[in-house]
Design a protein around this motif. Structure first.
Motif, PDB file in Angstrom:
ATOM      1  N   UNK A  76      42.684  45.185  44.955  1.00  0.00           N
ATOM      2  CA  UNK A  76      44.081  45.652  44.557  1.00  0.00           C
ATOM      3  C   UNK A  76      44.171  47.121  44.863  1.00  0.00           C
ATOM      4  N   UNK A  77      43.149  47.683  45.238  1.00  0.00           N
ATOM      5  CA  UNK A  77      43.432  49.039  45.524  1.00  0.00           C
ATOM      6  C   UNK A  77      44.421  49.207  46.818  1.00  0.00           C
ATOM      7  N   UNK A  78      44.770  48.016  47.462  1.00  0.00           N
ATOM      8  CA  UNK A  78      45.738  48.237  48.435  1.00  0.00           C
ATOM      9  C   UNK A  78      47.059  48.533  47.942  1.00  0.00           C
ATOM     10  N   UNK A  79      47.541  48.330  46.659  1.00  0.00           N
ATOM     11  CA  UNK A  79      48.796  48.539  46.227  1.00  0.00           C
ATOM     12  C   UNK A  79      48.696  49.734  45.557  1.00  0.00           C
ATOM     13  N   UNK A  80      47.584  50.306  45.311  1.00  0.00           N
ATOM     14  CA  UNK A  80      47.564  51.553  44.512  1.00  0.00           C
ATOM     15  C   UNK A  80      47.374  52.829  45.469  1.00  0.00           C
ATOM     16  N   UNK A  81      46.877  52.737  46.572  1.00  0.00           N
ATOM     17  CA  UNK A  81      46.369  53.870  47.569  1.00  0.00           C
ATOM     18  C   UNK A  81      46.314  53.103  48.998  1.00  0.00           C
ATOM     19  N   UNK A 138      30.237  32.994  47.527  1.00  0.00           N
ATOM     20  CA  UNK A 138      31.367  33.806  48.067  1.00  0.00           C
ATOM     21  C   UNK A 138      32.276  34.345  46.907  1.00  0.00           C
ATOM     22  N   UNK A 139      32.370  35.396  46.623  1.00  0.00           N
ATOM     23  CA  UNK A 139      33.225  35.792  45.624  1.00  0.00           C
ATOM     24  C   UNK A 139      34.490  36.879  45.949  1.00  0.00           C
ATOM     25  N   UNK A 140      35.144  37.275  45.040  1.00  0.00           N
ATOM     26  CA  UNK A 140      36.126  38.427  45.044  1.00  0.00           C
ATOM     27  C   UNK A 140      35.707  39.447  44.138  1.00  0.00           C
ATOM     28  N   UNK A 141      36.253  40.606  44.431  1.00  0.00           N
ATOM     29  CA  UNK A 141      36.041  41.817  43.519  1.00  0.00           C
ATOM     30  C   UNK A 141      37.587  42.472  43.330  1.00  0.00           C
ATOM     31  N   UNK A 159      48.012  38.588  39.547  1.00  0.00           N
ATOM     32  CA  UNK A 159      48.245  38.525  41.221  1.00  0.00           C
ATOM     33  C   UNK A 159      47.241  38.126  42.095  1.00  0.00           C
ATOM     34  N   UNK A 160      46.265  39.057  41.814  1.00  0.00           N
ATOM     35  CA  UNK A 160      45.054  39.342  42.755  1.00  0.00           C
ATOM     36  C   UNK A 160      44.115  38.127  42.582  1.00  0.00           C
ATOM     37  N   UNK A 161      43.927  37.622  41.281  1.00  0.00           N
ATOM     38  CA  UNK A 161      43.079  36.886  40.918  1.00  0.00           C
ATOM     39  C   UNK A 161      43.653  35.417  41.262  1.00  0.00           C
ATOM     40  N   UNK A 162      45.029  35.255  40.989  1.00  0.00           N
ATOM     41  CA  UNK A 162      45.422  34.069  41.306  1.00  0.00           C
ATOM     42  C   UNK A 162      45.537  33.639  42.966  1.00  0.00           C
ATOM     43  N   UNK A 198      43.157  34.791  45.000  1.00  0.00           N
ATOM     44  CA  UNK A 198      41.859  34.493  45.766  1.00  0.00           C
ATOM     45  C   UNK A 198      41.063  33.143  44.956  1.00  0.00           C
ATOM     46  N   UNK A 199      41.560  33.029  43.691  1.00  0.00           N
ATOM     47  CA  UNK A 199      40.866  32.003  43.018  1.00  0.00           C
ATOM     48  C   UNK A 199      41.778  30.523  42.830  1.00  0.00           C
ATOM     49  N   UNK A 200      43.095  30.639  42.912  1.00  0.00           N
ATOM     50  CA  UNK A 200      43.813  29.383  42.982  1.00  0.00           C
ATOM     51  C   UNK A 200      44.473  28.898  44.621  1.00  0.00           C
ATOM     52  N   UNK A 201      44.410  29.960  45.277  1.00  0.00           N
ATOM     53  CA  UNK A 201      44.696  29.575  46.830  1.00  0.00           C
ATOM     54  C   UNK A 201      46.181  29.850  47.146  1.00  0.00           C
ATOM     55  N   UNK A 202      46.936  30.632  46.165  1.00  0.00           N
ATOM     56  CA  UNK A 202      48.395  30.530  46.532  1.00  0.00           C
ATOM     57  C   UNK A 202      49.012  31.870  45.831  1.00  0.00           C
ATOM     58  N   UNK A 203      50.210  31.978  46.475  1.00  0.00           N
ATOM     59  CA  UNK A 203      51.066  33.228  45.649  1.00  0.00           C
ATOM     60  C   UNK A 203      51.712  32.690  44.507  1.00  0.00           C
ATOM     61  N   UNK A 204      51.866  33.179  43.352  1.00  0.00           N
ATOM     62  CA  UNK A 204      52.086  32.708  42.081  1.00  0.00           C
ATOM     63  C   UNK A 204      53.599  32.886  42.008  1.00  0.00           C
ATOM     64  N   UNK A 205      54.593  31.957  41.414  1.00  0.00           N
ATOM     65  CA  UNK A 205      55.910  32.185  41.142  1.00  0.00           C
ATOM     66  C   UNK A 205      56.422  33.540  40.896  1.00  0.00           C
ATOM     67  N   UNK A 206      55.637  34.096  39.871  1.00  0.00           N
ATOM     68  CA  UNK A 206      56.196  35.455  39.097  1.00  0.00           C
ATOM     69  C   UNK A 206      56.096  36.605  40.471  1.00  0.00           C
ATOM     70  N   UNK A 207      55.195  36.433  41.200  1.00  0.00           N
ATOM     71  CA  UNK A 207      55.101  37.427  42.353  1.00  0.00           C
ATOM     72  C   UNK A 207      56.303  37.255  43.407  1.00  0.00           C
ATOM     73  N   UNK A 208      56.569  36.132  43.588  1.00  0.00           N
ATOM     74  CA  UNK A 208      57.720  35.649  44.522  1.00  0.00           C
ATOM     75  C   UNK A 208      58.923  36.186  43.838  1.00  0.00           C
ATOM     76  N   UNK A 209      59.212  36.088  42.568  1.00  0.00           N
ATOM     77  CA  UNK A 209      60.502  36.612  42.033  1.00  0.00           C
ATOM     78  C   UNK A 209      60.542  37.964  42.188  1.00  0.00           C
ATOM     79  N   UNK A 210      59.207  38.650  41.950  1.00  0.00           N
ATOM     80  CA  UNK A 210      58.940  40.267  42.230  1.00  0.00           C
ATOM     81  C   UNK A 210      59.789  40.662  43.617  1.00  0.00           C
ATOM     82  N   UNK A 211      58.876  39.859  44.465  1.00  0.00           N
ATOM     83  CA  UNK A 211      59.160  40.408  45.911  1.00  0.00           C
ATOM     84  C   UNK A 211      60.709  39.992  46.315  1.00  0.00           C
TER      85      UNK A 211
END
Length: 482
Positions: A190-195, A244-247, A276-279, A281-294
């Motif tokens: 998630x550093x991608x969105x902060x810096x 294999x995991x995420x961080x 959003x970030x966990x969803x 990589x762990x669920x494999x899809x973009x959640x609806x709330x982030x689609x609304x935000x976009x």
């Protein structure tokens, strides 16, 4: 109190850019973080994870001004890794989370063949861990993208970088498959969105508007999501016994009070900065709330036709995260305090470190329960610790009772989470040994159980000295008493 899980993994975490040094040795090229000069902080509790603009980076290459670039020197782990790993073993660590420097394996990013001297170094490090019976978790990219990829390809905004990263990952799998137990493609994705500089290798100064900047950050993040999914797919073929995991940089927040407008503000903040970030990589899809935000913010992500399927089919085996602090959220912003990646609201019930990071052990138990309830995937605490100003005393040690208290209280809450039924299998403190700070470039911000004799300008012997917390952790590993 006895820690109840016998097979739990206990250890420490480091990053190549903060420990290795040898920035121009054996074929390695410069990374973005090694081009950030040291600047003394006027206010330690009020600093941002920010680098500079491109012009300053270009000056850094030749360094005609003679500035100090701390991450070029680290703590000389490149020369002293045997000594350090021996200390890790002596402390009782049974897992070591380390990162591999992309620029040490493919110095130009797009080299035809990997750098053999770089591969040999990591073979030696991993062999040393294996001989000491220490399991290894490897982070493939820990904020240190080779500068050549930034300059030639524009960092992670270019999908070509996915191919370069996949080639790098294939090399690591081929060379080190039998020596690594757990793989993390990206540190704190998630550093991608902060810096965008640190997270993506894209200069913030190039953006003319906030929308342009936000669109680029999410596009670069999407490319990293795809890269991670492809790495997992490849890794499962080449290293079937590995996990294999995420961080994710976990930023747990509370509503400042029970006012519903603050509750909903906290919910939406958590969705955008955390779930959003966990969803994905762990669920494999973009959640609806982030689609609304976009949609509301006019953010358009360019996806290729197979991207949705790639994400769905290649989710993580486990979730790892960093946890240092918590913060509060309110619509009407009040007093702010610093933290990992972002500033947050001050919590009147918590104490804070000298850098303003609020200490909240119970928040770790809350975080573990939330993640387990939401994803039902094994959890690993990849970073947790406290940075403090410290000096050696007359006995060449540090009486760091505050660190012992910090670690002990967090360990107790991990124990409570396990009793709650959470599947958490390991913990690596940040860090077992003093390192150059990622955010502030200081050596004086000390996290380790092992003191390293360098100041912020790397004056000193570089020798290692055990702090009181070293003996405490060693005793804990023998008795598991909290």
């Amino acid at each position: 109190m006895k820690f109840i899980k016998d097979d739990f993994l206990w250890g420490g975490a480091t990053a190549a850019s903060q420990i290795e040094g040898a920035y121009n040795i054996d074929g390695k090229s410069l990374t973005l973080l090694e081009m950030k000069e040291f600047k003394p902080l006027k206010d330690r509790a009020n600093n941002h994870f920010k680098i500079t603009d491109k012009s300053d980076f270009l000056k850094a290459i030749e360094n005609k001004e003679g500035l100090h670039y701390p991450k070029r020197f680290g703590i000389d782990f490149y020369s002293r890794y045997k000594e350090d790993i021996a200390l890790f073993k002596e402390a009782g660590m049974n897992v070591y989370r380390m990162s591999i420097a992309w620029a040490r394996i493919y110095p130009n990013g797009d080299d035809q063949k990997p750098n053999e001297k770089g591969l040999n170094f990591y073979k030696n490090v991993l062999n040393e861990c294996k001989e000491k019976n220490i399991k290894v978790m490897v982070t493939m990219s820990h904020f240190d993208i080779p500068y050549s990829i930034v300059e030639k390809y524009g960092g992670w905004l270019n999908r070509k970088t996915i191919d370069l990263f996949l080639k790098y990952a294939e090399t690591l799998f081929t060379e080190f498959c039998d020596m690594v137990d757990y793989w993390l493609p990206f540190n704190e994705i998630n550093m991608a969105t902060w810096s965008t500089e640190t997270g993506l290798g894209v200069f913030e100064s190039t953006f003319k508007t906030k929308n342009e900047r936000d669109s680029a950050s999410y596009q670069g993040l999407h490319n990293q999501f795809i890269a991670q999914a492809k790495v997992i797919e490849l890794g499962k073929k080449l290293c079937p016994s590995a996990k294999f995991g995420c961080m994710v940089a976990n930023i747990t927040t509370y509503s400042l009070n029970c006012n519903p407008i603050n509750e909903i503000e906290n919910l939406t903040r958590q969705q955008k900065t955390r779930w959003f970030f966990y969803d994905v990589v762990a669920r494999g899809k973009y959640p609806t709330y982030i689609k609304r935000y976009f949609e509301e913010e006019n953010i358009n992500i360019q996806m290729e036709k197979d991207d949705v399927e790639i994400l769905e089919k290649n989710v993580v085996d486990f979730i790892s995260f960093s946890y240092y602090m918590s913060a509060t959220v309110a619509v009407e912003e009040g007093e702010k305090t610093a933290g990992n990646l972002i500033f947050g609201g001050k919590n009147p019930y918590l104490k804070a470190s000298e850098w303003g990071w609020q200490i909240d052990p119970i928040g770790l138990r809350i975080t573990l329960n939330e993640l387990w309830d939401r994803y039902q995937k094994p959890l690993f605490i990849a970073e947790n610790g406290i940075g403090v100003l410290e000096t050696l005393n007359d006995q060449n040690t540090v009486e760091d009772n505050y660190r012992i208290e910090y670690l002990s209280e967090h360990f107790k809450q991990i124990n409570e989470a396990i009793k709650d039924g959470v599947d958490v299998f390991g913990y690596t403190m940040w860090t077992p040994i003093d390192v150059v700070s990622a955010s502030t470039n200081e050596m004086s911000k000390r996290y380790g159980m092992i003191f390293v004799d360098y100041d912020d300008y790397h004056n000193g012997t570089g020798n290692r000295f055990k702090k009181k917390s070293f003996d405490w952790f060693q005793n804990f590993m023998k008795n598991k008493e909290l």
